[in-house]
Every structure is written in C-alpha cells, then in structure tokens.
Design a protein around this motif. Structure first.
Motif, PDB file in Angstrom:
ATOM      1  N   THR A 145     -12.351   1.441  19.148  1.00 45.65           N
ATOM      2  CA  THR A 145     -12.280   1.190  17.523  1.00 45.65           C
ATOM      3  C   THR A 145     -12.722   2.636  16.066  1.00 45.65           C
ATOM      4  OG1 THR A 145     -12.317  -1.414  17.824  1.00 45.65           O
ATOM      5  CG2 THR A 145     -12.803  -1.015  15.544  1.00 45.65           C
ATOM      6  N   GLU A 146     -13.535   2.984  16.868  1.00 43.12           N
ATOM      7  CA  GLU A 146     -13.878   4.180  16.839  1.00 43.12           C
ATOM      8  C   GLU A 146     -12.268   5.607  15.884  1.00 43.12           C
ATOM      9  OE1 GLU A 146     -17.641   5.446  18.226  1.00 43.12           O
ATOM     10  OE2 GLU A 146     -17.806   3.852  16.953  1.00 43.12           O
ATOM     11  N   ARG A 147     -12.323   5.565  17.736  1.00 40.48           N
ATOM     12  CA  ARG A 147     -11.160   6.534  17.655  1.00 40.48           C
ATOM     13  C   ARG A 147      -9.919   6.333  17.176  1.00 40.48           C
ATOM     14  NH1 ARG A 147     -10.469  10.208  17.738  1.00 40.48           N
ATOM     15  NH2 ARG A 147      -9.435  11.041  19.354  1.00 40.48           N
ATOM     16  N   VAL A 148      -9.560   4.569  17.095  1.00 40.98           N
ATOM     17  CA  VAL A 148      -7.845   4.308  16.171  1.00 40.98           C
ATOM     18  C   VAL A 148      -8.263   4.676  14.456  1.00 40.98           C
ATOM     19  CG1 VAL A 148      -7.036   2.305  15.557  1.00 40.98           C
ATOM     20  CG2 VAL A 148      -7.201   3.306  17.714  1.00 40.98           C
ATOM     21  N   CYS A 149      -9.736   4.328  14.396  1.00 44.90           N
ATOM     22  CA  CYS A 149      -9.839   4.212  12.853  1.00 44.90           C
ATOM     23  C   CYS A 149     -10.065   6.140  12.353  1.00 44.90           C
ATOM     24  CB  CYS A 149     -11.341   4.117  12.838  1.00 44.90           C
ATOM     25  SG  CYS A 149     -11.838   2.560  12.709  1.00 44.90           S
ATOM     26  N   ALA A 150     -10.635   6.382  13.604  1.00 46.02           N
ATOM     27  CA  ALA A 150     -10.359   7.909  13.649  1.00 46.02           C
ATOM     28  C   ALA A 150      -9.578   9.082  13.061  1.00 46.02           C
ATOM     29  CB  ALA A 150     -11.205   8.912  13.827  1.00 46.02           C
ATOM     30  N   LEU A 151      -8.105   8.073  14.177  1.00 44.86           N
ATOM     31  CA  LEU A 151      -6.848   8.466  13.613  1.00 44.86           C
ATOM     32  C   LEU A 151      -5.484   8.140  12.736  1.00 44.86           C
ATOM     33  CD1 LEU A 151      -5.944   8.500  17.542  1.00 44.86           C
ATOM     34  CD2 LEU A 151      -6.042  10.412  16.317  1.00 44.86           C
ATOM     35  N   ARG A 152      -6.444   7.009  12.004  1.00 47.89           N
ATOM     36  CA  ARG A 152      -5.868   6.382  11.067  1.00 47.89           C
ATOM     37  C   ARG A 152      -5.180   6.971  10.142  1.00 47.89           C
ATOM     38  NH1 ARG A 152      -6.179   1.259   8.021  1.00 47.89           N
ATOM     39  NH2 ARG A 152      -8.533   1.392   8.557  1.00 47.89           N
ATOM     40  N   GLY A 153      -3.966   7.331   9.589  1.00 44.05           N
ATOM     41  CA  GLY A 153      -2.871   8.709   9.296  1.00 44.05           C
ATOM     42  C   GLY A 153      -2.540   9.637   9.708  1.00 44.05           C
ATOM     43  N   THR A 154      -2.731   9.617  11.160  1.00 44.94           N
ATOM     44  CA  THR A 154      -2.393  11.069  11.594  1.00 44.94           C
ATOM     45  C   THR A 154      -1.266  11.173  12.395  1.00 44.94           C
ATOM     46  OG1 THR A 154      -3.628  10.552  12.990  1.00 44.94           O
ATOM     47  CG2 THR A 154      -4.468  11.888  11.439  1.00 44.94           C
ATOM     48  N   VAL A 155      -1.017   9.528  13.040  1.00 48.01           N
ATOM     49  CA  VAL A 155       0.831   9.087  13.662  1.00 48.01           C
ATOM     50  C   VAL A 155       1.192   8.344  12.848  1.00 48.01           C
ATOM     51  CG1 VAL A 155       0.583   7.898  16.200  1.00 48.01           C
ATOM     52  CG2 VAL A 155      -1.277   9.316  15.384  1.00 48.01           C
ATOM     53  N   PRO A 156       2.846   9.064  13.262  1.00 48.93           N
ATOM     54  CA  PRO A 156       3.653   8.016  12.381  1.00 48.93           C
ATOM     55  C   PRO A 156       3.438   6.347  13.370  1.00 48.93           C
ATOM     56  CG  PRO A 156       4.188   9.771  13.897  1.00 48.93           C
ATOM     57  CD  PRO A 156       2.835   9.815  13.699  1.00 48.93           C
ATOM     58  N   VAL A 157       3.813   5.435  12.121  1.00 50.11           N
ATOM     59  CA  VAL A 157       4.013   4.140  12.399  1.00 50.11           C
ATOM     60  C   VAL A 157       5.181   3.417  12.416  1.00 50.11           C
ATOM     61  CG1 VAL A 157       2.722   2.002  12.774  1.00 50.11           C
ATOM     62  CG2 VAL A 157       1.167   3.882  12.312  1.00 50.11           C
ATOM     63  N   ASP A 158       5.930   3.063  12.858  1.00 49.89           N
ATOM     64  CA  ASP A 158       7.236   2.770  13.269  1.00 49.89           C
ATOM     65  C   ASP A 158       7.082   1.173  12.922  1.00 49.89           C
ATOM     66  OD1 ASP A 158       9.856   2.492  12.589  1.00 49.89           O
ATOM     67  OD2 ASP A 158      10.263   1.634  14.533  1.00 49.89           O
ATOM     68  N   ARG A 159       6.872   0.419  11.560  1.00 52.59           N
ATOM     69  CA  ARG A 159       7.508  -0.785  11.182  1.00 52.59           C
ATOM     70  C   ARG A 159       5.647  -1.702  11.042  1.00 52.59           C
ATOM     71  NH1 ARG A 159      11.371  -4.157  14.749  1.00 52.59           N
ATOM     72  NH2 ARG A 159      10.622  -2.873  16.218  1.00 52.59           N
ATOM     73  N   LEU A 160       5.283  -1.093  10.129  1.00 55.52           N
ATOM     74  CA  LEU A 160       3.680  -1.757  10.412  1.00 55.52           C
ATOM     75  C   LEU A 160       4.106  -3.576  10.620  1.00 55.52           C
ATOM     76  CD1 LEU A 160       2.135   0.366   7.291  1.00 55.52           C
ATOM     77  CD2 LEU A 160       1.598  -0.137  10.180  1.00 55.52           C
ATOM     78  N   ASP A 161       5.070  -4.231  10.087  1.00 56.10           N
ATOM     79  CA  ASP A 161       4.723  -5.502  10.378  1.00 56.10           C
ATOM     80  C   ASP A 161       5.475  -6.470  10.698  1.00 56.10           C
ATOM     81  OD1 ASP A 161       3.539  -4.884   7.374  1.00 56.10           O
ATOM     82  OD2 ASP A 161       5.254  -5.722   6.082  1.00 56.10           O
ATOM     83  N   ILE A 162       4.902  -7.580  11.226  1.00 54.45           N
ATOM     84  CA  ILE A 162       5.860  -7.952  12.118  1.00 54.45           C
ATOM     85  C   ILE A 162       6.119  -9.545  11.686  1.00 54.45           C
ATOM     86  CG2 ILE A 162       4.998  -9.466  14.301  1.00 54.45           C
ATOM     87  CD1 ILE A 162       2.702  -7.962  15.204  1.00 54.45           C
ATOM     88  N   PRO A 163       7.271  -8.953  11.583  1.00 56.42           N
ATOM     89  CA  PRO A 163       8.141 -11.249  10.666  1.00 56.42           C
ATOM     90  C   PRO A 163       7.527 -12.161  11.151  1.00 56.42           C
ATOM     91  CG  PRO A 163       9.798  -9.116  11.115  1.00 56.42           C
ATOM     92  CD  PRO A 163       8.559  -9.028  11.885  1.00 56.42           C
ATOM     93  N   ASP A 164       7.588 -13.694   9.701  1.00 54.31           N
ATOM     94  CA  ASP A 164       7.082 -14.381   9.585  1.00 54.31           C
ATOM     95  C   ASP A 164       8.266 -14.960  11.028  1.00 54.31           C
ATOM     96  OD1 ASP A 164       5.951 -16.854   9.945  1.00 54.31           O
ATOM     97  OD2 ASP A 164       5.065 -16.646   7.964  1.00 54.31           O
ATOM     98  N   PRO A 165       8.168 -16.097  11.593  1.00 56.22           N
ATOM     99  CA  PRO A 165       9.032 -16.200  12.613  1.00 56.22           C
ATOM    100  C   PRO A 165       9.094 -17.826  11.656  1.00 56.22           C
ATOM    101  CG  PRO A 165       7.800 -16.642  13.649  1.00 56.22           C
ATOM    102  CD  PRO A 165       7.133 -15.384  12.630  1.00 56.22           C
ATOM    103  N   ASN A 166       8.641 -18.602  10.955  1.00 53.24           N
ATOM    104  CA  ASN A 166       7.551 -19.768  11.043  1.00 53.24           C
ATOM    105  C   ASN A 166       9.418 -20.313  10.288  1.00 53.24           C
ATOM    106  OD1 ASN A 166       6.977 -22.290  10.408  1.00 53.24           O
ATOM    107  ND2 ASN A 166       6.106 -21.487   8.556  1.00 53.24           N
ATOM    108  N   GLY A 167       9.686 -21.653  10.375  1.00 52.22           N
ATOM    109  CA  GLY A 167      10.986 -22.374  10.349  1.00 52.22           C
ATOM    110  C   GLY A 167      12.323 -21.634  10.466  1.00 52.22           C
ATOM    111  N   ARG A 168      12.365 -20.471  11.426  1.00 57.44           N
ATOM    112  CA  ARG A 168      13.565 -19.785  11.815  1.00 57.44           C
ATOM    113  C   ARG A 168      14.221 -19.862  13.230  1.00 57.44           C
ATOM    114  NH1 ARG A 168      12.359 -13.818  10.825  1.00 57.44           N
ATOM    115  NH2 ARG A 168      14.171 -13.314  11.708  1.00 57.44           N
ATOM    116  N   SER A 169      14.464 -19.423  13.965  1.00 59.19           N
ATOM    117  CA  SER A 169      14.943 -20.438  15.145  1.00 59.19           C
ATOM    118  C   SER A 169      14.232 -20.315  16.476  1.00 59.19           C
ATOM    119  CB  SER A 169      16.217 -19.486  15.509  1.00 59.19           C
ATOM    120  OG  SER A 169      15.657 -17.837  15.368  1.00 59.19           O
TER     121      SER A 169
END
Length: 197
Positions: A145-169
């Motif tokens: 957790t400490e190492r990931v916190c230190a890396l925040r903003g330094t590594v590009p993240v593709d698609r932050l969100d996981i779409p909600d499947p509720n009510g879908r297929s």
C-alpha cells in the motif's frame, strides 16, 4: 472512531466499494477472500454507497463468481459508513466517483483510496522484492500500500472505472468479473507469494 464489528480482529483491512454492494464490490471481495484465505490477519469486506443492507447476491453475480472460482455463498449487502471507511487500511472502489464518495465519508481516507483498476496498474510498477521480502502478511500488505501510494500519479492508468453490469446481460457480469480479477491479480500475487504463515 469505533471499529465496526466487521473489522474486529483484523491486522490489515481492505474495503471494496461500489454502488449497491450487489455486483462489483462483492465480486472483488470474494475473489480477494479466496486468495487471502490462508492469511486471516488480512480481512476483506465490501460495502455500497447506496446499498440496501441484507440483500443476497443476484444470480448473475453468483454465476460470474463461480466461473472465476470464488465462493458466492452467504453474502449479504452492506451500506458504506464513515466508520467502515475510517477503519480501513486500504479502500478499493469500482469507479472514480466511488473513490470521491469514500473521501466524502472520511476525508483522510482519500490518501489510501484507489479504484480497483488504478491499484492494480500501480501495483504492477512495484518491484516484487519490496513487498515479498516481508514474511508477515500484514507488513507485506502495508508495504504494498505504501509503495502504491508513492506511485500515485506517476503511472498511466487506462480506464479507471469498472462498468456496472447491474441489469445488463450475463456477459456484462462476466466482463466485470474478469476485469476485477485481472486488476487484482498482481496485488494478490504480491501478498501471497512465498512462505505461508
């Protein structure tokens, strides 16, 4: 702050958050629990920003979890509270909006809150030895957790969100489950590599 009953006895607390605690956060919770079962000091629960407490998992979520090898039995939804957030050592959310909702509940938690996809991407940039050199699972979780916190903003993240499947297929549920599993794969591997306690 009162430590919620759900957290009693934990050495490191991971909280997964989505909207209804019905699809995405239960999937993440049960996948993480399955991997971390040999490490009871690391406790995993989930909650929803707008959850109706006490709801069982819907069948599509149960099926998606079973396909991923995790146990869907016995789950009941939980409402997100400020006490849950404040007591968590790490908060992983389905979307950036949920991450903001976590900070609104307990602002200091913003420093240790990430989307699930974000945390997975940042964990991939952490040298494994910096985490796995710790044999104690709680120290390992804190180091990651400490190492990931230190890396925040330094590594590009593709698609932050996981779409909600509720009510879908059923395919939408499977896609959400696979994305969560992929995002958690490296963090869970880092936490579980090496000798078991």
């Amino acid at each position: 702050m009162t430590v919620p009953e759900a957290w009693e006895g934990a050495g490191f607390r991971i909280l997964f958050v989505c909207t209804g605690n019905y699809c995405r956060s239960p999937m993440a919770e049960r996948l993480a629990r399955s991997a971390l079962e040999p490490f009871p000091a690391i406790q995993v629960i989930s909650a929803g920003t707008h959850a109706r407490p006490g709801r069982p998992l819907p069948e599509p979520t149960r099926r998606a979890l079973a396909r991923l090898g995790a146990d869907p039995e016995g789950f009941l939804s939980r409402l997100l509270t400020a006490d849950l957030v404040a007591a968590a050592d790490l908060v992983l959310t389905a979307t950036a909006a949920h991450r903001s909702a976590v900070a609104a509940q307990h602002f200091p938690a913003a420093a240790r809150a990430f989307t699930i996809a974000e945390f997975g991407a940042l964990a991939r940039a952490v040298p494994a030895a910096e985490v796995t050199r710790h044999e104690d699972p709680v120290r390992r979780a804190r180091a990651l957790t400490e190492r990931v916190c230190a890396l925040r903003g330094t590594v590009p993240v593709d698609r932050l969100d996981i779409p909600d499947p509720n009510g879908r297929s059923r395919w939408a549920y499977r896609a959400a489950g696979r994305r969560i599993a992929r995002s958690l794969a490296v963090p869970l591997r880092l936490l579980t590599l090496g000798p078991r306690p």
